[in-house]
Design a protein around this motif. Structure first.
Motif, PDB file in Angstrom:
ATOM      1  N   GLN A  81       0.808  -1.221   0.000  1.00 12.93           N
ATOM      2  CA  GLN A  81       0.000   0.000   0.000  1.00 12.93           C
ATOM      3  C   GLN A  81       0.840   1.268   0.000  1.00 12.93           C
ATOM      4  O   GLN A  81       0.376   2.335  -0.436  1.00 12.93           O
ATOM      5  N   TRP A  82       2.083   1.186   0.476  1.00  5.24           N
ATOM      6  CA  TRP A  82       2.940   2.376   0.493  1.00  5.24           C
ATOM      7  C   TRP A  82       3.175   2.907  -0.913  1.00  5.24           C
ATOM      8  O   TRP A  82       3.365   4.119  -1.090  1.00  5.24           O
ATOM      9  N   VAL A  83       3.142   2.013  -1.905  1.00  3.32           N
ATOM     10  CA  VAL A  83       3.361   2.451  -3.302  1.00  3.32           C
ATOM     11  C   VAL A  83       2.217   3.362  -3.733  1.00  3.32           C
ATOM     12  O   VAL A  83       2.447   4.458  -4.274  1.00  3.32           O
ATOM     13  N   ALA A  84       0.984   2.919  -3.484  1.00 10.09           N
ATOM     14  CA  ALA A  84      -0.180   3.735  -3.854  1.00 10.09           C
ATOM     15  C   ALA A  84      -0.187   5.051  -3.080  1.00 10.09           C
ATOM     16  O   ALA A  84      -0.527   6.107  -3.632  1.00 10.09           O
ATOM     17  N   GLN A  85       0.206   5.008  -1.816  1.00  8.35           N
ATOM     18  CA  GLN A  85       0.245   6.227  -1.015  1.00  8.35           C
ATOM     19  C   GLN A  85       1.299   7.190  -1.553  1.00  8.35           C
ATOM     20  O   GLN A  85       1.090   8.414  -1.587  1.00  8.35           O
ATOM     21  N   LEU A  86       2.411   6.643  -2.003  1.00  7.21           N
ATOM     22  CA  LEU A  86       3.492   7.490  -2.518  1.00  7.21           C
ATOM     23  C   LEU A  86       3.095   8.150  -3.826  1.00  7.21           C
ATOM     24  O   LEU A  86       3.217   9.364  -3.982  1.00  7.21           O
ATOM     25  N   VAL A  87       2.628   7.371  -4.777  1.00 10.57           N
ATOM     26  CA  VAL A  87       2.324   7.941  -6.093  1.00 10.57           C
ATOM     27  C   VAL A  87       1.079   8.809  -6.058  1.00 10.57           C
ATOM     28  O   VAL A  87       0.854   9.622  -6.961  1.00 10.57           O
ATOM     29  N   GLY A  88       0.302   8.667  -4.998  1.00 12.67           N
ATOM     30  CA  GLY A  88      -0.879   9.511  -4.861  1.00 12.67           C
ATOM     31  C   GLY A  88      -0.594  10.830  -4.181  1.00 12.67           C
ATOM     32  O   GLY A  88      -1.464  11.700  -4.103  1.00 12.67           O
ATOM     33  N   GLY A  89       0.665  11.006  -3.713  1.00 16.46           N
ATOM     34  CA  GLY A  89       1.026  12.216  -3.003  1.00 16.46           C
ATOM     35  C   GLY A  89       1.738  13.196  -3.909  1.00 16.46           C
ATOM     36  O   GLY A  89       1.680  13.127  -5.135  1.00 16.46           O
TER      37      GLY A  89
END
Length: 248
Positions: free
Chosen positions: A236-244
Motif C-alpha cells: 500500500q505504500w506504493v499507492a500512497q506514494l504515487v498519490g502524493g
C-alpha cells in the motif's frame, strides 16, 4: 502512511540496538578496536559520523544497477537491497510487482541499488557480491523484463544464511531459465561484473548512510532523499506514494 519501521537515528560515536521494532535489520557497530555484529534477520545498520549529510541524487542516478520507469515520472525512488537479506525477500514478494506496475503506468521511476555487505552471512562468504554482479550482467544486456524476472528469481531461491549458496555457474543457469542470452550467462559465469557491482554497492551504501544520518540498512526505499516508512507492511505504500506530491 504507517509509522516508520526502523530504529531511530543514533547521534553518538557508538550504537546500541533499539528494541522498538521487531523488524530491525542487521546492525554493525565499530567500538574502539572491537567490531560487534548484531544479527537480527535483515540488513545492516551502522553509525558513521563521516557519512552524515544529504544523499547526492546525481551519484544515486549514476550508480544504480538498473533504472526503470519514465524519466519524467512524477516520483523517483531509490531501492536498496541485498540478495542475502531475508527481509529483502519479503519486500520483493510483497511490493515488487506493485512498484513495477507503477513504473509501467508512468507514475514511478525506480533506481535499484544492490548492496553487498551481507557477504559475511553467506556460506561462500561472497554471495551478495556475486549475485549483485550477476544481476548487473543481466541489467547490462538492456532487457528490463529479464532483469526483473532474474531479480525475483534470486529472491525466490535465496540461500539460507550460512548455508550452501549457488556458484557462478549456477547463477548463470538461473539467468538462462529467465531468458538471459548466452553472452549474459558467460558474463555471470566468469564473474565479470562482480568488481563493478562491489564498487557501485559501496557508493550506494555511502549515499544511503548520508540520507539516514549515519545509518544504513536493507531493505530501504528513499523518496526525495527521505526513507519511506511501512515498506514491509504490504504494497500500500506504493499507492500512497504515487498519490502524493511529486518527489525526485
Amino acid at each position: 502512511m504507517s509509522k516508520p519501521n526502523r530504529p531511530p537515528v543514533k547521534r553518538g560515536p557508538s550504537y546500541k540496538p533499539s528494541a522498538t521494532s521487531s523488524r530491525s535489520t542487521y546492525l554493525l557497530v565499530a567500538v574502539a578496536v572491537v567490531v560487534i555484529a548484531v544479527v537480527v534477520i535483515g540488513g545492516v545498520i551502522w553509525n558513521s559520523q563521516r557519512d552524515k549529510g544529504s544523499a547526492d541524487q546525481n551519484v544515486l542516478a549514476q550508480n544504480a544497477s538498473l533504472i526503470i520507469g519514465r524519466a519524467d515520472a512524477p516520483h523517483t525512488i531509490d531501492v536498496f537491497e541485498d540478495f542475502q537479506c531475508p527481509y529483502c525477500k519479503q519486500f520483493e514478494a510483497s511490493s515488487g510487482q506493485a512498484m513495477v506496475d507503477a513504473a509501467n503506468a508512468g507514475t514511478l521511476r525506480i533506481r535499484y541499488h544492490l548492496l553487498t555487505f551481507l557477504n559475511r552471512n553467506s556460506g561462500s562468504g561472497d554471495y551478495s557480491s556475486r549475485a549483485a554482479g550477476a544481476a548487473l550482467c543481466v541489467a547490462r544486456a538492456g532487457d528490463q523484463d529479464t532483469f526483473l524476472k532474474y531479480h525475483t528469481k534470486l529472491y525466490d531461491e535465496q540461500p539460507a544464511e550460512g548455508g550452501d549458496d549457488p556458484d557462478n555457474a549456477a547463477l548463470a543457469q538461473k539467468a538462462a531459465a529467465v531468458g538471459a542470452s548466452t553472452q549474459t550467462q558467460q558474463c555471470i559465469a566468469n564473474g565479470s561484473a562482480v568488481a563493478e557491482a562491489d564498487t557501485s554497492a559501496q557508493q550506494s551504501l555511502t549515499q544511503l548512510s548520508k540520507a539516514l544520518g549515519g545509518q544504513a540498512g536493507t531493505p530501504t526505499v528513499l523518496s526525495g532523499g527521505q526513507a519511506v516508512s511501512g515498506i514491509l507492511d504490504g504494497p500500500q505504500w506504493v499507492a500512497q506514494l504515487v498519490g502524493g506530491k511529486s518527489q525526485s
